[in-house]
Design an enzyme around this catalytic site. Structure first.
Site, PDB file in Angstrom:
ATOM      1  N   ARG A  27       0.796  -1.280  -0.088  1.00 16.44           N
ATOM      2  CA  ARG A  27       0.111  -0.007  -0.079  1.00 16.44           C
ATOM      3  C   ARG A  27       0.883   1.341  -0.114  1.00 16.44           C
ATOM      4  NH1 ARG A  27      -5.440  -1.529   1.594  1.00 16.44           N
ATOM      5  NH2 ARG A  27      -5.850   0.815   1.921  1.00 16.44           N
ATOM      6  N   TRP A  73       2.947   6.122   1.985  1.00 15.05           N
ATOM      7  CA  TRP A  73       2.882   6.886   0.766  1.00 15.05           C
ATOM      8  C   TRP A  73       2.732   8.029   0.785  1.00 15.05           C
ATOM      9  CZ3 TRP A  73      -0.047   9.318  -3.327  1.00 15.05           C
ATOM     10  CH2 TRP A  73       0.547   9.161  -4.436  1.00 15.05           C
ATOM     11  N   HIS A 508      -0.356   9.587 -37.479  1.00 19.89           N
ATOM     12  CA  HIS A 508      -0.760  11.166 -36.921  1.00 19.89           C
ATOM     13  C   HIS A 508       0.098  11.647 -35.882  1.00 19.89           C
ATOM     14  CE1 HIS A 508      -4.228  10.546 -39.271  1.00 19.89           C
ATOM     15  NE2 HIS A 508      -4.618   9.550 -38.843  1.00 19.89           N
TER      16      HIS A 508
END
Ligand code: F6R
Length: 612
Positions: A27, A73, A508
């Site tokens: 996590r 985090w 493109h």
């Protein structure tokens, strides 16, 4: 995003907390810390992973039967020791761990600064624990009341645990928009961001709801109140998870284990839903809302990252098979762009974790406009699963590697079944074709298994390309979302810049990037626009690009044109993402391992993104 674990009981807290933190490390893993009560408050933290925390603590005192730990985090403040959790209150009597974001922390901090408080860190979390202590001391209330009063002032998301040196026999935990689960053992309690650290101790759990506070005390039953002090009866659920599912089982990394689990996870997603002998496909969890889907004016799919790629496959599937207009939206854009939504719309929210903040917010927005919300989630009991009107769990089992693999194929499997079901109900598919597709779908796990046999060949390919600095992934039709997913897998774990493009769009713009150093992975398993893909390959070759083609078994035309080719089992076009994504997952995995990257914990990432 950030892992929280806490313990109160009769055993030593420290080993339980460290083992739990290890299980939560997916996590977040930029810093870690622990606080334990043992007459005094022992608090240790480091920049780095849990192993570094354990090494730095070494033989220092860790005794005590109440404590909490955190793996971070970073959101506010860079990853360093000061910003790591737990955070002390000003007197060092209290400490907090937190997952989420206190959005109004600047205003709260300003008030506290005026009153002379000094902050050590740059975090929003430290502001909250200062506020709690300020209330506790100035309003002369107990810890639980102080937490309640403080949380009423907070705007944002939180899952918190607070401990107090003065009240050593109590843990106070609370949540809003960030998951928190409480494990109830014999004379002991566990608190965690998800069930992973709890499962080896007990299967009795209580999921906290938004704005609820758990009061966990020694030798007393669990008490739950809201932040407005309304008592709630704890609803105890049984965890259906076993330990082997969250361990590596002999694989070097969770990611590799999860890639190899796909024949089973896809089968598990289909179990009880695809009834091949009866010629039926049905998703039980959404039957009550099926009519809404059948009559939908349009279907909106909201998701992020890999789940968004699965959503794109869903768009192709539902439009082709069931002829219902579908739009796929990044949840983070959808929620802020004032979309037109009404009661005839059905929103499908896709999320592995079921906790992604933007997806959750998109759901709330669509709900407020009267739309019906269907969830496709992996984590049972997650916030998104609970916020939707109905849904289908993917049943892929816990996904621990940060890069999503088996969750993607499980999501696509659910979308395939949903599209087939809607086509059947709406009469948009000839029955003979419907039955033929059901049979082919039933055989997909075996074809995935066969595709996994390519592992060694793909590893050799990775050895050739491991030093690349860029890569292009091209695909058309059902293989376009796979190209996007392949590029995402490569960049997130090996840090090689990669772009996914619809093959025909290349001329493109991106064609300018092609030279003799550019590997171009072409997904060429389509049957319908095969010739067009051949043309796209020629365009790359004419500019000296290096072609790695994923082709159907026995395809000599592209096989000979490409510099390298990987032959995968052929399937119906609508199922190709379930097969063609497998070699790309393996390619990224081996590239990352060969480059010495931490595959399961890539830099800057976390498994469930519970912040915006
Ligand atoms: C990529 C990855 C992410 C997630 C995204 C959404 O490998 O894992 O892109 O797909 O963060 O997460 P969930 O599905 O949990 O909502």
């Amino acid at each position: 995003m950030c892992g929280i674990v806490a313990y109160l009981g009769e055993r030593q807290a420290y080993p339980i907390l460290m083992k739990g933190l290890k299980r939560l490390e997916y996590r977040g893993y930029d810093s870690a810390g622990v606080a334990i009560l043992d007459g005094e408050m022992l608090l240790y933290k480091v920049k780095g992973k849990v192993a570094e925390l354990v090494a730095s603590i070494g033989k220092k005192k860790t005794s005590g039967t109440v404590g909490m730990a955190h793996t971070r985090w970073a959101t506010h403040g860079e990853p360093n020791e000061i910003n790591a959790h737990p955070h002390y209150s000003p007197t060092h009597n209290l400490a907090i761990i937190h997952n989420g974001i206190i959005e109004n922390y600047v205003a709260l901090k300003k008030e506290l600064l005026k009153r002379g408080y000094i902050f050590q860190s740059e975090t929003d979390t430290e502001v909250l624990i200062h506020l709690i202590e300020d209330i506790k001391l100035n309003e002369r209330v107990d810890l639980v009341n102080a937490v309640q009063i403080a949380l009423k002032q907070v705007i944002g998301a939180y899952a918190i645990v607070v401990i107090s040196k003065d009240d050593p026999d109590i843990l106070v935990a609370a949540r809003k928009s960030s998951p928190l689960v409480i494990g109830i053992g014999k004379k002991e309690f566990f608190v965690a961001s998800d069930a992973a650290p709890i499962i080896e101790h007990t299967s009795d759990v209580v999921y906290l709801n938004d704005e609820e506070i758990a009061i966990i005390q020694k030798n007393k039953p669990l008490k739950i109140k809201t932040i407005s002090d309304i008592e709630r009866t704890p609803y105890i659920e049984k965890l259906e998870l076993n330990l082997s599912k969250i361990e590596k089982s002999g694989f070097e990394h969770f990611m590799l284990k999860e890639i190899f689990e796909q024949p089973h996870s896809i089968r598990d997603s289909m179990r009880g839903r695809l009834k091949i002998n009866e010629g039926i496909v049905a998703l039980g969890g959404i039957l009550d809302y099926e009519q809404k889907l059948i009559n939908a004016r349009r279907i909106l799919i909201v998701a992020c990252g890999t789940s968004w790629h699965a959503g794109l496959v869903g768009e192709y599937l539902i439009e082709e098979l069931a002829r219902i207009p579908v739009e796929v939206e990044y949840a983070s854009e959808f929620r802020y762009r004032k979309p037109v939504i009404n009661e005839e719309d059905v929103v499908i929210a896709i999320s592995q974790s079921g906790e992604t903040a933007d997806t959750l917010a998109a759901i709330e927005l669509a709900k407020s406009k009267g739309a019906t919300i269907i969830g496709i989630c992996n984590v049972v009991g997650s916030s998104i699963a609970r916020a939707t009107h109905a849904g289908s769990y993917t049943h892929a089992g816990p996904e621990i590697g940060v890069a999503s693999t088996k969750a993607f194929t499980a999501q696509v499997t659910i979308l395939v079944m949903l599209a087939l079901r809607l086509a059947y109900k709406r009469g948009t598919l000839p029955m003979s074709q419907f039955y033929q597709l059901l049979n082919e779908l039933d055989g997909i796990p075996e074809k995935v298994e066969k595709t996994l046999l390519l592992n060694d060949k793909i590893k050799k390919l990775a050895e050739i390309f491991k030093d690349s600095t860029n890569a292009l992934y091209l695909g058309r039709g059902y293989n376009f979302p796979v190209a996007l997913e392949g590029a995402l897998k490569l960049k997130e774990i090996s840090y090689i810049h990669a772009e996914g493009y619809p093959a025909a769009e290349m001329k493109h713009g991106p064609i300018a990037l092609i030279d003799e150093n550019m590997p171009v992975v072409v997904l060429a398993t389509n049957k319908t626009i095969y010739d067009k893909v051949v043309t796209n390959i020629q365009e790359v070759k004419a500019r000296k690009g290096i072609i790695i083609a994923i082709v159907n078994e026995g395809d000599k035309t592209i096989g000979e044109m490409a510099d390298y080719s990987i032959e995968v089992p052929e399937t119906e076009e609508i199922f190709t993402p379930l097969i063609s994504t497998i070699p790309l997952q393996l390619f990224s995995y081996h590239m990352a391992v060969l480059r010495g990257c931490n595959v399961d914990q890539p830099r800057n990432l976390a498994k469930s993104v519970t912040v915006e």
